[in-house]
Design a protein around this motif. Sequence first.
Motif, mmCIF file in Angstrom:
data_model
loop_
_atom_site.group_PDB
_atom_site.id
_atom_site.type_symbol
_atom_site.label_atom_id
_atom_site.label_comp_id
_atom_site.label_asym_id
_atom_site.label_seq_id
_atom_site.Cartn_x
_atom_site.Cartn_y
_atom_site.Cartn_z
ATOM 1 N N TYR A 130 103.176 -23.309 79.906
ATOM 2 C CA TYR A 130 102.661 -22.078 80.465
ATOM 3 C C TYR A 130 102.558 -21.024 79.370
ATOM 4 O O TYR A 130 103.500 -20.807 78.614
ATOM 5 N N CYS A 131 101.397 -20.400 79.248
ATOM 6 C CA CYS A 131 101.240 -19.301 78.297
ATOM 7 C C CYS A 131 101.523 -17.998 79.032
ATOM 8 O O CYS A 131 100.779 -17.616 79.931
ATOM 9 N N VAL A 132 102.614 -17.368 78.665
ATOM 10 C CA VAL A 132 103.026 -16.146 79.354
ATOM 11 C C VAL A 132 101.985 -15.039 79.154
ATOM 12 O O VAL A 132 101.676 -14.279 80.053
ATOM 13 N N SER A 133 101.439 -15.032 77.957
ATOM 14 C CA SER A 133 100.491 -13.977 77.628
ATOM 15 C C SER A 133 99.250 -14.035 78.506
ATOM 16 O O SER A 133 98.758 -13.021 78.983
ATOM 17 N N GLU A 134 98.749 -15.260 78.723
ATOM 18 C CA GLU A 134 97.516 -15.368 79.505
ATOM 19 C C GLU A 134 97.750 -15.777 80.948
ATOM 20 O O GLU A 134 96.811 -16.002 81.697
ATOM 21 N N GLU A 135 98.999 -15.929 81.300
ATOM 22 C CA GLU A 135 99.354 -16.291 82.671
ATOM 23 C C GLU A 135 98.655 -17.557 83.077
ATOM 24 O O GLU A 135 98.062 -17.654 84.136
ATOM 25 N N ILE A 151 101.349 -25.137 71.855
ATOM 26 C CA ILE A 151 100.808 -23.842 71.440
ATOM 27 C C ILE A 151 99.580 -23.551 72.296
ATOM 28 O O ILE A 151 98.730 -24.418 72.481
ATOM 29 N N CYS A 152 99.516 -22.357 72.810
ATOM 30 C CA CYS A 152 98.358 -21.984 73.632
ATOM 31 C C CYS A 152 97.097 -21.980 72.767
ATOM 32 O O CYS A 152 97.037 -21.267 71.768
ATOM 33 N N PRO A 153 96.090 -22.796 73.123
ATOM 34 C CA PRO A 153 94.890 -22.867 72.280
ATOM 35 C C PRO A 153 94.072 -21.575 72.301
ATOM 36 O O PRO A 153 93.287 -21.326 71.395
ATOM 37 N N ASP A 154 94.272 -20.756 73.310
ATOM 38 C CA ASP A 154 93.473 -19.538 73.391
ATOM 39 C C ASP A 154 94.035 -18.394 72.556
ATOM 40 O O ASP A 154 93.293 -17.648 71.947
ATOM 41 N N CYS A 155 95.373 -18.266 72.539
ATOM 42 C CA CYS A 155 95.925 -17.101 71.846
ATOM 43 C C CYS A 155 96.855 -17.492 70.712
ATOM 44 O O CYS A 155 97.319 -16.627 69.974
ATOM 45 N N GLY A 156 97.166 -18.797 70.576
ATOM 46 C CA GLY A 156 98.004 -19.220 69.463
ATOM 47 C C GLY A 156 99.489 -18.956 69.658
ATOM 48 O O GLY A 156 100.298 -19.180 68.765
HETATM 49 ZN ZN LIG Z 1 97.699 -17.904 75.423
#
Ligand SMILES: [Zn+2]
Length: 649
Positions: A130-135, A151-156
């Motif tokens: 789960y990417c906390v930043s992008e929910e 690692i979240c591919p959208d925000c790293g």
């Molecule tokens: Zn992210």
Amino acid sequence: MVEKSKQTFYVTTPIYYVNDVPHIGHAYTTIIADALARYHRLKGFEVFFLTGTDEHGQKIEKTAAEKGLTPKELADRVVGRFKELWKQLNISCDYFIRTTEQFHEAGVQKIFQKLLEKGDIYKGTYQGWYCVSEENFLSEDVPLEPEGYKICPDCGRKAILIEEESYFFRLSAYQQPLLEFYQQNPQFVRPQTRMNEVVSFVKQGLKDLSITRTTVKWGIPVPGDPKHTIYVWFDALHNYLTGIGYDWNPELFQRFWPADVHLIGKDILRFHAIFWPAFLMAAGFPLPRTVYGHGWWLKDETKMSKSKGNVLDPYLILKKVGADPLRYFLLREIPIGQDGNFSHEGFVQRLNSDLANDLGNLVQRTLTMVFNYFQGTLNEIGEEKEEDRKFASQFEETRKRVVEFYDDYALNRALEEIWTYLNVINKYLADNEPWKLAKAPESRPRLARVLYQAVCAIKATSYLLYPVMPETAGKIWELLGLKQAPQEMPLTDLKFYDFRTEKPIPKPEALFPRIDLNEFIGEMEKQNAPDKLEPKAEVKKMEYITYDEFKKMDLRVAKVLTAERVAGTNKLLKLQIDLGTEQRQIIAGVAESYAPEELVGKEFIVIANLQPAVIRGIESQGMLLAAEAEGKPIIPFFDRELPPGTKVK
Ligand SMILES: [Zn+2]
């Protein structure tokens, strides 16, 4: 597809995340929607244009907590950034929806309940990164890093593995129905390339979709099970129904649903082209006609990003050139589906050549001649010649094509056609040389005819421009001395020979000043430093407090006995402290600067008589003092050990 009984047109933009700073991408989507809405109003359609803000979710919750506000208070403060921009861009939306509105929340809960009863929503367990930043749970195909996390591919950012009880939407059951629907409605996703992406994604198989969170509190609770919060996407998408009256104005809802076009950025295509129609099928609603995924605006061929400092601030451009030139550039430069490049050179060049020269000069030159030669009132108009008839019939052809392009949402093509005809007008004047005719008194009827033809052409062409440049079209009609505004005339009434002097044409003013490129770049870059893009903080006046007020604060030396992290946040520590006479528990937002074990045994200053507060469900009895440097807290420590409870004054 269910046909609507009346000629209605329902267009939407995505609801924008209220915490975002509005940028050129938001402006672009909303300008497209506005042009389509205005065009359909000219056509006599009853139009509903919906935009708004998405105000729920973890990011808002976090930002609000950091600022000491409730999430709703934060949303109330920042929603104005979007509303103000839409005002400045002349956005004619019929409603601005906020997902915190009561009718929206009630509508989403009602649909949730309906799908639950039907069995399309069920309870299960979800485990995922789960990417906390992008929910956002990461897609399953994101590989595991050697260290054992993803690692979240959208925000790293590093994702966290979480498992939770969750409600699921039975998306898997809709794979076949969706594929059949796409087949029967090839215009459902535009442009075509995006339709192909969607179809091949769905063909790979669809998994059920987790649509609630227990980790997020700021959102719409699941009816009857309030520890679950409805996931932001399920919540947000339904604004397209609640915004036109679902569950609160059945007559309005009947009139406008289904939507004619949902305009979106290509990054949110899956949500709109797969999840959304599946939700609607499950709930038994007719499906929207088109989801149009537009491209990105790049700056000097690279994607805009805050860190590169190349984000375009629409406010800066608006301040310099006004709404219409920006609207024109964004819609003229690229077809809706493609990526576009925004360079200052390209922008200024287009404004100077298309707006200042082709359009602005034409209007000014023509009207100046009418003013100078006829005191603003054309009379004794000579006979129509063959070339005049040809000139008029060329407009009829232009009009036909422009209407076809507008109907097809090909706004750039419509504008190209309009500019082609502006050049026809310019050529007509060059060929007929009215300035020469003006020298011979016997040519006066011909002179009047030539200027009359040009004025008719300007009136009719500026009408076609109205959806994209409403202010300019209105201004031109005013300069022509017309009492009517373009939007008051239905498209069906548009014809070439439709000019009568209503009041004498005054000496015209310039429509578009020429822009100096170097000056423009200088102004943009001076103000475009990355720190300038943050919302401006209010300038606060120094407010004095009295010594008595200060004396009310009970500041004490506290010693840390134990320290641990607060689950679910990387900012907070839970500390047990010794105040000499008693032990206390405080929650301190210092975890980004200090590890828990680092603080044990340390002494610092706390405000001991601060009213206790509950932070993330834990009581905090007091607050420690810390400086903030570059967004990180720094605690002032003493240079010698003091007895806990020592007063600080
Ligand atoms: Zn992210």
